[in-house]
Design a protein around this motif. Structure first.
Motif, PDB file in Angstrom:
ATOM      1  N   GLN A 149     106.221  63.385  43.113  1.00 34.96           N
ATOM      2  CA  GLN A 149     105.848  63.150  41.715  1.00 34.96           C
ATOM      3  C   GLN A 149     104.361  63.480  41.512  1.00 34.96           C
ATOM      4  O   GLN A 149     103.579  63.468  42.468  1.00 34.96           O
ATOM      5  CB  GLN A 149     106.107  61.691  41.303  1.00 34.96           C
ATOM      6  N   TYR A 150     104.013  63.734  40.255  1.00 33.59           N
ATOM      7  CA  TYR A 150     102.633  64.076  39.903  1.00 33.59           C
ATOM      8  C   TYR A 150     102.193  63.320  38.657  1.00 33.59           C
ATOM      9  O   TYR A 150     103.002  63.032  37.769  1.00 33.59           O
ATOM     10  CB  TYR A 150     102.494  65.577  39.599  1.00 33.59           C
ATOM     11  N   ALA A 197     102.925  73.114  40.511  1.00 33.85           N
ATOM     12  CA  ALA A 197     104.309  72.649  40.599  1.00 33.85           C
ATOM     13  C   ALA A 197     105.085  72.959  39.321  1.00 33.85           C
ATOM     14  O   ALA A 197     106.255  73.362  39.373  1.00 33.85           O
ATOM     15  CB  ALA A 197     104.332  71.145  40.887  1.00 33.85           C
ATOM     16  N   LYS A 198     104.447  72.770  38.172  1.00 34.01           N
ATOM     17  CA  LYS A 198     105.124  73.033  36.903  1.00 34.01           C
ATOM     18  C   LYS A 198     105.443  74.517  36.742  1.00 34.01           C
ATOM     19  O   LYS A 198     106.534  74.894  36.286  1.00 34.01           O
ATOM     20  CB  LYS A 198     104.265  72.558  35.731  1.00 34.01           C
ATOM     21  N   LEU A 199     104.515  75.382  37.110  1.00 36.68           N
ATOM     22  CA  LEU A 199     104.741  76.819  37.004  1.00 36.68           C
ATOM     23  C   LEU A 199     105.862  77.268  37.939  1.00 36.68           C
ATOM     24  O   LEU A 199     106.656  78.149  37.597  1.00 36.68           O
ATOM     25  CB  LEU A 199     103.458  77.574  37.313  1.00 36.68           C
ATOM     26  N   ALA A 200     105.929  76.666  39.113  1.00 36.88           N
ATOM     27  CA  ALA A 200     107.018  77.000  40.034  1.00 36.88           C
ATOM     28  C   ALA A 200     108.368  76.626  39.433  1.00 36.88           C
ATOM     29  O   ALA A 200     109.362  77.354  39.582  1.00 36.88           O
ATOM     30  CB  ALA A 200     106.818  76.281  41.373  1.00 36.88           C
ATOM     31  N   ARG A 201     108.417  75.522  38.717  1.00 37.75           N
ATOM     32  CA  ARG A 201     109.654  75.118  38.049  1.00 37.75           C
ATOM     33  C   ARG A 201     110.009  76.109  36.942  1.00 37.75           C
ATOM     34  O   ARG A 201     111.181  76.490  36.788  1.00 37.75           O
ATOM     35  CB  ARG A 201     109.505  73.695  37.498  1.00 37.75           C
ATOM     36  N   GLU A 202     109.016  76.549  36.166  1.00 37.37           N
ATOM     37  CA  GLU A 202     109.280  77.537  35.123  1.00 37.37           C
ATOM     38  C   GLU A 202     109.770  78.860  35.715  1.00 37.37           C
ATOM     39  O   GLU A 202     110.542  79.581  35.079  1.00 37.37           O
ATOM     40  CB  GLU A 202     108.025  77.778  34.286  1.00 37.37           C
ATOM     41  N   ALA A 203     109.316  79.178  36.922  1.00 35.01           N
ATOM     42  CA  ALA A 203     109.740  80.402  37.596  1.00 35.01           C
ATOM     43  C   ALA A 203     111.042  80.215  38.365  1.00 35.01           C
ATOM     44  O   ALA A 203     111.488  81.144  39.041  1.00 35.01           O
ATOM     45  CB  ALA A 203     108.642  80.886  38.541  1.00 35.01           C
ATOM     46  N   GLU A 204     111.640  79.027  38.270  1.00 31.15           N
ATOM     47  CA  GLU A 204     112.911  78.698  38.919  1.00 31.15           C
ATOM     48  C   GLU A 204     112.838  78.858  40.439  1.00 31.15           C
ATOM     49  O   GLU A 204     113.778  79.295  41.089  1.00 31.15           O
ATOM     50  CB  GLU A 204     114.054  79.522  38.334  1.00 31.15           C
ATOM     51  N   LEU A 205     111.700  78.460  41.010  1.00 38.25           N
ATOM     52  CA  LEU A 205     111.535  78.473  42.452  1.00 38.25           C
ATOM     53  C   LEU A 205     111.727  77.067  43.017  1.00 38.25           C
ATOM     54  O   LEU A 205     111.294  76.079  42.414  1.00 38.25           O
ATOM     55  CB  LEU A 205     110.132  78.962  42.827  1.00 38.25           C
ATOM     56  N   GLY A 234      94.313  64.835  44.504  1.00 34.80           N
ATOM     57  CA  GLY A 234      93.875  66.177  44.857  1.00 34.80           C
ATOM     58  C   GLY A 234      93.513  66.950  43.604  1.00 34.80           C
ATOM     59  O   GLY A 234      93.567  66.421  42.492  1.00 34.80           O
ATOM     60  N   MET A 235      93.189  68.226  43.773  1.00 38.43           N
ATOM     61  CA  MET A 235      92.695  69.021  42.646  1.00 38.43           C
ATOM     62  C   MET A 235      93.553  70.237  42.316  1.00 38.43           C
ATOM     63  O   MET A 235      93.257  70.948  41.363  1.00 38.43           O
ATOM     64  CB  MET A 235      91.260  69.487  42.927  1.00 38.43           C
ATOM     65  N   THR A 236      94.624  70.488  43.090  1.00 36.87           N
ATOM     66  CA  THR A 236      95.358  71.739  42.895  1.00 36.87           C
ATOM     67  C   THR A 236      96.861  71.575  42.688  1.00 36.87           C
ATOM     68  O   THR A 236      97.561  72.566  42.509  1.00 36.87           O
ATOM     69  CB  THR A 236      95.137  72.671  44.101  1.00 36.87           C
ATOM     70  N   GLY A 237      97.373  70.352  42.699  1.00 37.15           N
ATOM     71  CA  GLY A 237      98.824  70.162  42.611  1.00 37.15           C
ATOM     72  C   GLY A 237      99.422  70.587  41.287  1.00 37.15           C
ATOM     73  O   GLY A 237     100.593  70.983  41.225  1.00 37.15           O
ATOM     74  N   MET A 238      98.644  70.473  40.234  1.00 35.34           N
ATOM     75  CA  MET A 238      99.073  70.919  38.921  1.00 35.34           C
ATOM     76  C   MET A 238      98.066  71.931  38.368  1.00 35.34           C
ATOM     77  O   MET A 238      96.863  71.772  38.610  1.00 35.34           O
ATOM     78  CB  MET A 238      99.193  69.728  37.950  1.00 35.34           C
ATOM     79  N   PRO A 239      98.531  72.967  37.688  1.00 37.27           N
ATOM     80  CA  PRO A 239      99.883  73.195  37.181  1.00 37.27           C
ATOM     81  C   PRO A 239     100.805  73.942  38.143  1.00 37.27           C
ATOM     82  O   PRO A 239     101.856  74.429  37.745  1.00 37.27           O
ATOM     83  CB  PRO A 239      99.626  74.049  35.942  1.00 37.27           C
TER      84      PRO A 239
END
Length: 290
Positions: A105-106, A190-198, A183-188
């Motif tokens: 989760q984020y 994870a969200k972009l990976a979901r939009e890319a269906e990965l 941390g400083m890099t978890g978002m976006p």
């Protein structure tokens, strides 16, 4: 289609050892170039792609990382399973420096980044209720255990704007929310990976206790880097174990990651901007074709 494992390496993780037919290759995307060239090759019979998130030599800040280009480059290369390795601070006593946490989760506290592939002319809303892939995360846990690593299953990652470390007040606030790491890099990402269906999983390498802890009230770069370097060797071992756990043809993920866009696009077909459609085709082609 054969499976391809993608690795986005964070602080301290700048390569994959043991790759056959290894080569760095340039990948262009509609959102520009990714953080660096991508290292591709074969590891234990499985195709691999590695991208250093900050670039070789650590040239990108957490805010200037080209997140959209990074995810698009992985998708373009044929990555099916994307594992992010990230250095984080711990917000809980039980999660000690040197441990690993598999994030599920984020809480997104970033505010200065492009966070979506969607734009006017192609509007969509993808669900990130469960932002990581449980199947791929379980494989990461199993890989960590083969290396004898101390790994914790499931936890919440606070993504803050960077580059900076927390104030004491902020650190105490995030602890009060029940968050586990920061941390400083978890978002976006994870969200972009979901939009890319990965399929996407995050392996968080704990480097420090953040400033809430009486022994870490002045977190500094030297301390973080030293622990990150130690963790990096363990992380490379985890990565090397993944092909044995994920080998075989790529099939539809049981978690539905490959169909995240099935009901996401809101813009009526007749109102969609052709230029935006063309730009998004590399990451959303499954639902945009025809």
């Amino acid at each position: 289609m054969d499976r391809m494992i993608g690795i986005i390496g964070g602080s301290g993780v700048y390569e994959i050892s043991g790759l056959q037919d290894a080569r760095w290759q340039r990948v262009e995307t509609p959102w520009g170039a990714p953080s660096d060239e991508v290292l591709t090759g074969i590891l234990n019979g499985v195709r691999m792609a590695f991208l250093p998130r900050h670039g070789r030599g650590h040239v990108h800040t957490p805010t200037t990382v080209p997140y959209r280009a990074n995810i698009a480059a992985m998708k373009k290369l044929g990555v099916t399973d994307l594992v992010a390795v990230s250095a984080v601070g711990s917000l809980k006593e039980a999660y000690a420096p040197g441990d690993f946490l598999i994030v599920d989760q984020y809480i997104d506290r970033t505010f200065a980044r492009e966070k979506t592939f969607f734009e006017p002319g192609l509007v969509g809303h993808v669900s990130v209720a469960h932002p990581t892939c449980a199947r791929l995360s379980a494989a990461c846990v199993a890989a960590a255990r083969t290396q004898g690593m101390t790994v914790h299953e499931g936890g919440t990652y606070v993504a803050m704007e960077g580059p900076q470390f927390s104030t004491l007040a902020e650190s105490r606030l995030y602890r009060s929310w029940g968050a586990d790491v920061i941390g400083m890099t978890g978002m976006p990402e994870a969200k972009l990976a979901r939009e890319a269906e990965l399929c996407y999983a995050c392996v968080a390498m704990i480097t420090d206790y953040d400033c809430w802890h009486p022994d870490h009230d002045a977190v500094d770069v030297a301390q973080v880097v030293a622990t990150a370097m130690k963790n990096a060797d363990k992380a490379r071992g985890l990565v090397a174990a993944l092909p044995g756990l994920l080998a075989g043809p790529a099939v539809d993920c049981t978690e539905g990651c490959g169909h995240a866009l099935d009901s996401a696009i809101m813009t009526a077909p007749a109102k969609r901007d052709p230029e935006v459609i063309a730009r998004c085709m590399p990451v959303m082609g499954r639902v945009l074709k025809g």
